[in-house]
Design a protein around this motif. Structure first.
Motif, PDB file in Angstrom:
ATOM      1  N   PRO A  83      -2.635 -18.059   1.220  1.00 12.16           N
ATOM      2  CA  PRO A  83      -1.263 -18.581   1.231  1.00 12.16           C
ATOM      3  C   PRO A  83      -0.434 -17.959   0.107  1.00 12.16           C
ATOM      4  N   GLY A  84       0.764 -17.534   0.455  1.00  5.78           N
ATOM      5  CA  GLY A  84       1.642 -16.901  -0.529  1.00  5.78           C
ATOM      6  C   GLY A  84       1.588 -15.390  -0.511  1.00  5.78           C
ATOM      7  N   ASP A  85       0.563 -14.824   0.109  1.00  7.49           N
ATOM      8  CA  ASP A  85       0.486 -13.368   0.235  1.00  7.49           C
ATOM      9  C   ASP A  85       1.448 -12.884   1.316  1.00  7.49           C
ATOM     10  N   LEU A  86       1.812 -11.617   1.238  1.00  9.11           N
ATOM     11  CA  LEU A  86       2.552 -10.959   2.310  1.00  9.11           C
ATOM     12  C   LEU A  86       1.684  -9.841   2.863  1.00  9.11           C
ATOM     13  N   VAL A  87       1.541  -9.802   4.171  1.00  7.44           N
ATOM     14  CA  VAL A  87       0.733  -8.777   4.824  1.00  7.44           C
ATOM     15  C   VAL A  87       1.660  -7.851   5.596  1.00  7.44           C
ATOM     16  N   LEU A  88       1.667  -6.579   5.223  1.00  4.07           N
ATOM     17  CA  LEU A  88       2.483  -5.574   5.895  1.00  4.07           C
ATOM     18  C   LEU A  88       1.576  -4.681   6.723  1.00  4.07           C
ATOM     19  N   VAL A  89       1.930  -4.498   7.971  1.00  2.00           N
ATOM     20  CA  VAL A  89       1.131  -3.690   8.885  1.00  2.00           C
ATOM     21  C   VAL A  89       1.994  -2.565   9.443  1.00  2.00           C
ATOM     22  N   GLY A  90       1.545  -1.333   9.250  1.00  3.31           N
ATOM     23  CA  GLY A  90       2.210  -0.178   9.832  1.00  3.31           C
ATOM     24  C   GLY A  90       1.337   0.430  10.908  1.00  3.31           C
ATOM     25  N   LEU A  91       1.901   0.739  12.057  1.00  2.00           N
ATOM     26  CA  LEU A  91       1.160   1.352  13.155  1.00  2.00           C
ATOM     27  C   LEU A  91       1.624   2.786  13.371  1.00  2.00           C
TER      28      LEU A  91
ATOM     29  N   LEU B  72      -1.618  -5.592   1.626  1.00  2.00           N
ATOM     30  CA  LEU B  72      -1.597  -7.021   1.351  1.00  2.00           C
ATOM     31  C   LEU B  72      -1.062  -7.210  -0.065  1.00  2.00           C
ATOM     32  N   ALA B  73       0.176  -7.694  -0.159  1.00  2.00           N
ATOM     33  CA  ALA B  73       0.804  -7.924  -1.460  1.00  2.00           C
ATOM     34  C   ALA B  73       0.469  -9.334  -1.920  1.00  2.00           C
ATOM     35  N   ARG B  74      -0.150  -9.445  -3.084  1.00  2.00           N
ATOM     36  CA  ARG B  74      -0.626 -10.729  -3.580  1.00  2.00           C
ATOM     37  C   ARG B  74       0.522 -11.660  -3.956  1.00  2.00           C
ATOM     38  N   ALA B  75       0.259 -12.967  -3.803  1.00  2.00           N
ATOM     39  CA  ALA B  75       1.279 -13.983  -4.014  1.00  2.00           C
ATOM     40  C   ALA B  75       1.889 -13.931  -5.405  1.00  2.00           C
ATOM     41  N   HIS B  76       1.067 -13.638  -6.423  1.00  2.00           N
ATOM     42  CA  HIS B  76       1.560 -13.671  -7.801  1.00  2.00           C
ATOM     43  C   HIS B  76       2.389 -12.458  -8.179  1.00  2.00           C
ATOM     44  N   SER B  77       2.310 -11.404  -7.363  1.00  2.00           N
ATOM     45  CA  SER B  77       3.023 -10.168  -7.685  1.00  2.00           C
ATOM     46  C   SER B  77       4.399 -10.173  -7.047  1.00  2.00           C
ATOM     47  N   THR B  78       5.205  -9.176  -7.398  1.00  2.00           N
ATOM     48  CA  THR B  78       6.450  -8.961  -6.678  1.00  2.00           C
ATOM     49  C   THR B  78       6.221  -7.830  -5.683  1.00  2.00           C
TER      50      THR B  78
ATOM     51  N   TYR C 283      -1.847  -5.604  -5.225  1.00  2.00           N
ATOM     52  CA  TYR C 283      -1.977  -5.420  -3.784  1.00  2.00           C
ATOM     53  C   TYR C 283      -3.351  -4.880  -3.407  1.00  2.00           C
ATOM     54  N   LEU C 284      -3.677  -5.028  -2.135  1.00  2.00           N
ATOM     55  CA  LEU C 284      -4.890  -4.480  -1.537  1.00  2.00           C
ATOM     56  C   LEU C 284      -4.466  -3.639  -0.346  1.00  2.00           C
ATOM     57  N   VAL C 285      -5.334  -2.734   0.075  1.00  2.00           N
ATOM     58  CA  VAL C 285      -5.013  -1.864   1.203  1.00  2.00           C
ATOM     59  C   VAL C 285      -6.186  -1.822   2.175  1.00  2.00           C
ATOM     60  N   GLY C 286      -5.893  -1.433   3.389  1.00  2.00           N
ATOM     61  CA  GLY C 286      -6.934  -1.284   4.393  1.00  2.00           C
ATOM     62  C   GLY C 286      -6.418  -0.497   5.574  1.00  2.00           C
ATOM     63  N   THR C 287      -7.315  -0.021   6.403  1.00  2.00           N
ATOM     64  CA  THR C 287      -6.951   0.724   7.607  1.00  2.00           C
ATOM     65  C   THR C 287      -7.839   0.280   8.762  1.00  2.00           C
ATOM     66  N   ALA C 288      -7.368   0.516   9.964  1.00  2.00           N
ATOM     67  CA  ALA C 288      -8.152   0.195  11.154  1.00  2.00           C
ATOM     68  C   ALA C 288      -7.647   1.031  12.317  1.00  2.00           C
TER      69      ALA C 288
ATOM     70  N   LEU D 262     -10.669  -4.986   6.870  1.00  2.00           N
ATOM     71  CA  LEU D 262     -11.166  -5.300   5.541  1.00  2.00           C
ATOM     72  C   LEU D 262     -10.291  -4.572   4.528  1.00  2.00           C
ATOM     73  N   VAL D 263      -9.692  -5.328   3.619  1.00  2.00           N
ATOM     74  CA  VAL D 263      -8.837  -4.725   2.609  1.00  2.00           C
ATOM     75  C   VAL D 263      -9.594  -4.642   1.288  1.00  2.00           C
ATOM     76  N   ARG D 264      -9.135  -3.766   0.429  1.00  2.00           N
ATOM     77  CA  ARG D 264      -9.818  -3.484  -0.837  1.00  2.00           C
ATOM     78  C   ARG D 264      -8.786  -3.018  -1.853  1.00  2.00           C
ATOM     79  N   PRO D 265      -9.178  -2.963  -3.130  1.00  2.00           N
ATOM     80  CA  PRO D 265      -8.263  -2.408  -4.128  1.00  2.00           C
ATOM     81  C   PRO D 265      -7.946  -0.950  -3.827  1.00  2.00           C
ATOM     82  N   PRO D 266      -6.761  -0.486  -4.162  1.00  2.00           N
ATOM     83  CA  PRO D 266      -6.398   0.915  -3.898  1.00  2.00           C
ATOM     84  C   PRO D 266      -7.255   1.881  -4.697  1.00  2.00           C
ATOM     85  N   ARG D 267      -7.503   3.038  -4.112  1.00  2.00           N
ATOM     86  CA  ARG D 267      -8.255   4.114  -4.760  1.00  2.00           C
ATOM     87  C   ARG D 267      -7.312   5.264  -5.087  1.00  2.00           C
ATOM     88  N   PRO D 268      -7.699   6.120  -6.024  1.00  2.00           N
ATOM     89  CA  PRO D 268      -6.835   7.269  -6.360  1.00  2.00           C
ATOM     90  C   PRO D 268      -6.546   8.172  -5.171  1.00  2.00           C
TER      91      PRO D 268
END
Length: 291
Positions: free
Chosen positions: A156-164, A201-207, A220-225, A240-246
């Motif tokens: 709750p409070g997160d924002l999930v952005l999906v790009g296709l 996935l942008a976390r609730a506590h962040s902007t 934020y976290l990122v993922g692909t499918a 499955l989302v995870r912390p961003p990698r370089p």
């Protein structure tokens, strides 16, 4: 060096990832310079042919397109945090022509540099949980979505952005985005086809800006499918989302953010997306369909 011959598959994979990350770090430090494939291959170091192949395998993008994405990501940060002109910013990120820069920015980000600056500054300081709560109250429901993406890490409070991105289109840029508030099941409207989904996935506590523009790792976290939509029935995909990698390319599109602003910001004169009519400030948010 021409290839990583010999060694265990795990070791080879680690060497390839390290080479790509080293080249990306070099790109970040030399965005204003006219970098060529040979320059990046020498950093790895591998032959240009082998480097190009391994880089795409690791990042899903060619070196040239990844470099363009990094330049646009830095341009967004400069547009948000400085008062430099678009011409000055274009030079800072390696473009000698402002027109070429503007065209590339509009293609990858989805709007012009000047309009991005206007939209982004409207969101400064707004935490995701505030936007998510208001979005949850105003968003229109999708009764029978053709595609539902399950993002179990969403809270709750997160924002999930999906790009296709349609696989048959031959582009690295998502062709449509949708956004959901604090939901582990994200309904997406799309036509039958094969898609590559990119999730932020942008976390609730962040902007939103700290996550999408400043790319703060904790925000934020990122993922692909990969998903296939058929003519019959609905498709459910688990992401499955995870912390961003370089080696992750930046998520550049501003489309879903503009929709949040147009719907929730209560502006007397809502900003207008190029080529489309302005939305009413109290209009319901609906998922964006793939054209």
């Amino acid at each position: 060096m021409s290839s990583t011959s010999g060694g265990s598959p795990y070791l080879v994979d680690q060497v390839r990832k390290a080479a790509a990350a080293q080249a990306i770090d070099y790109m970040r430090q030399h965005l204003a310079e006219p970098l060529q494939l040979a320059d990046l291959a020498r950093v790895a170091p591998f032959s240009p042919f082998y480097f190009h192949r391994l880089f795409r395998d690791v990042t899903t993008m060619t070196p040239a397109r990844f470099l363009a994405a990094l330049r646009m990501a830095e341009a967004r940060r400069l547009l948000l945090h400085t008062n430099r002109t678009v011409t000055a910013i274009s030079r800072c990120v390696g473009y000698t022509s402002t027109a070429t820069f503007t065209t590339q920015f509009s293609r990858l980000v989805g709007t012009t540099p000047g309009y991005f600056r206007q939209v982004a500054r409207l969101l400064e300081g707004h935490c995701c949980h505030v936007l998510a709560e208001r979005l949850h109250r105003t968003a229109a429901g999708v009764s029978r979505p053709r595609l539902t993406l399950l993002v179990p890490e969403s809270q709750p409070g997160d924002l999930v952005l999906v790009g296709l991105r349609g696989k048959e289109r031959g582009t690295d840029v998502p062709t449509a985005w949708t956004v959901a508030a604090g939901s582990s099941a994200v309904p997406v409207v799309a036509r039958p086809s094969a898609y590559h989904a990119q999730i932020v996935l942008a976390r609730a506590h962040s902007t939103l800006l700290s996550a999408l523009v400043d790319e703060e790792p904790a925000g934020y976290l990122v993922g692909t499918a990969d998903v296939e939509l058929t003519q019959r029935g609905a498709t459910i995909g688990r992401v499955l989302v995870r912390p961003p990698r370089p080696t992750d390319p930046p998520a550049l599109a501003i489309g879903p953010i503009g929709r949040i602003i147009e719907t929730l910001a209560c502006l007397s004169e809502p900003p207008r997306w190029p080529g489309s009519a302005p939305l009413a400030t109290d209009a319901a948010l609906t998922p964006v369909a793939i054209a």
